[in-house]
Design an enzyme around this catalytic site. Structure first.
Site, PDB file in Angstrom:
ATOM      1  N   ASP A   1     -11.682  -0.403  11.891  1.00 32.68           N
ATOM      2  CA  ASP A   1     -11.833   1.049  12.086  1.00 32.68           C
ATOM      3  C   ASP A   1     -13.270   1.486  12.384  1.00 32.68           C
ATOM      4  O   ASP A   1     -13.471   2.379  13.213  1.00 32.68           O
ATOM      5  CB  ASP A   1     -11.301   1.817  10.866  1.00 32.68           C
TER       6      ASP A   1
ATOM      7  N   ASN B   1       0.820  -1.205   0.000  1.00 35.17           N
ATOM      8  CA  ASN B   1       0.000   0.000   0.000  1.00 35.17           C
ATOM      9  C   ASN B   1       0.860   1.263   0.000  1.00 35.17           C
ATOM     10  O   ASN B   1       1.581   1.541   0.966  1.00 35.17           O
ATOM     11  CB  ASN B   1      -0.876  -0.075   1.263  1.00 35.17           C
TER      12      ASN B   1
ATOM     13  N   ASP C   1       2.551  -5.045  11.998  1.00 31.12           N
ATOM     14  CA  ASP C   1       1.440  -5.981  12.149  1.00 31.12           C
ATOM     15  C   ASP C   1       0.479  -5.394  13.170  1.00 31.12           C
ATOM     16  O   ASP C   1       0.903  -4.976  14.243  1.00 31.12           O
ATOM     17  CB  ASP C   1       1.969  -7.335  12.626  1.00 31.12           C
TER      18      ASP C   1
ATOM     19  N   LYS D   1      -7.367  10.241  12.751  1.00 29.61           N
ATOM     20  CA  LYS D   1      -6.986   8.908  13.218  1.00 29.61           C
ATOM     21  C   LYS D   1      -5.480   8.706  13.075  1.00 29.61           C
ATOM     22  O   LYS D   1      -4.783   8.396  14.045  1.00 29.61           O
ATOM     23  CB  LYS D   1      -7.705   7.811  12.429  1.00 29.61           C
TER      24      LYS D   1
END
Lengths: 185, 185
Positions: free
Chosen positions: B146, B11, B67, B165
């Site tokens: 989330d 990502n 992780d 966040k």
């Protein structure tokens, strides 16, 4: 030189049961390798068999491992190969609380046996027992989820069944599936 | 020759966020290795970092992995590093049903960052955000848990917080913990 297949377990009883069902003389290897994270029993067992074989130095005999778990239908098969971690965290009482909101209490007890031969080729065998999760833990026998799993067509939990469990358990079914491939009697 | 540490992710946004917090130029490696089964975040991240390093051929630069997971207090910390498999199986709606019977809805969002340097030495850094599980999923942002995690002292879920966040998430905290050790600015 005739060499015996190695069955991976820390448990003498499991070794004896496996030898009996497979119709083979087995040696026991008490090798502890990390299992991989996956919801696919075959994937977990295959990786484990290969890791054990490597840990044993690629020996000239087959290596046999098994991996068991509970696939809860309302949870899409979870926890599956991750069952032992759920058990460690919350136990059977906790699993029952987690399942409280569900009407569908059906589940499968699943065992996968992976055999990796002396050339590194893998075969996977699977034993499935359908059933359901009881409303409370029952019975003193067995281990893991045995006190909360009732095989289809039975009224007692695995833990209440004693030796009648092992005669046709998910593990026995997986080992029987492996028997022919391993050339046992 | 100056070599950049490699951050393991598929990502681009995660890479950018990590580079920003660590204060380092990072290369991205999209390496997929199996994670090991464990409830110990550090153990899982360390094994992953070493496996990635091996897959990359033990390169002369640091390898960084992270992780994350959710540790539910009523479940003794489960699912922890196994969170993604619970999510895959039942999603947030399913997790909420599983938690239905519990009064204690507190949970921690946990991230572990593992850094393995060019000699194979490992360092582990941990970021924890305490909070609780909401009664229903809320918010469109984010991913994974989330929509159901409300950090302590807040009223909105991670998914409702948008960029607020990432400023102080469990992941940001773990990366900040790693920053000094990695010699970023």
């Amino acid at each position: 030189m005739k060499v015996k297949p190695v069955f991976v377990t820390s448990n003498e009883n499991k070794l004896r049961e496996a030898a009996e069902i497979l119709g083979l003389d087995l040696d026991r290897a008490d090798v502890d390798v990390p299992e991989i994270q996956s919801l696919d029993f075959g994937e977990v067992a295959a990786a484990k068999a290969l890791a054990v074989r490597e840990a044993l130095g690629s020996p000239p005999y087959p290596v046999i491992v098994d991996d068991s778990g509970l696939a809860v239908v309302a949870w899409g098969g979870f926890p599956g190969p991750l069952t032992k971690w759920l058990m460690k965290s919350v136990g059977n009482a906790g699993l029952l609380r987690m399942l409280d909101a569900e009407d569908d209490r059906s589940a499968c007890a699943i065992c996968t046996v992976a055999v990796v031969d002396e050339r590194g080729a893998i075969q996977i065998f699977r034993g499935v027992v359908e059933g359901e999760i009881s409303c409370e833990p029952r019975g003193k026998g067995g281990f893991g989820f045995d006190p909360i799993f009732v095989p289809e067509g039975k009224t007692r939990t695995y833990a209440e069944m004693g030796s009648a469990k092992s005669a046709d358990s998910h593990r026995a079914r997986a080992l029987r599936a492996a028997r022919d491939a391993l050339g046992g009697r």
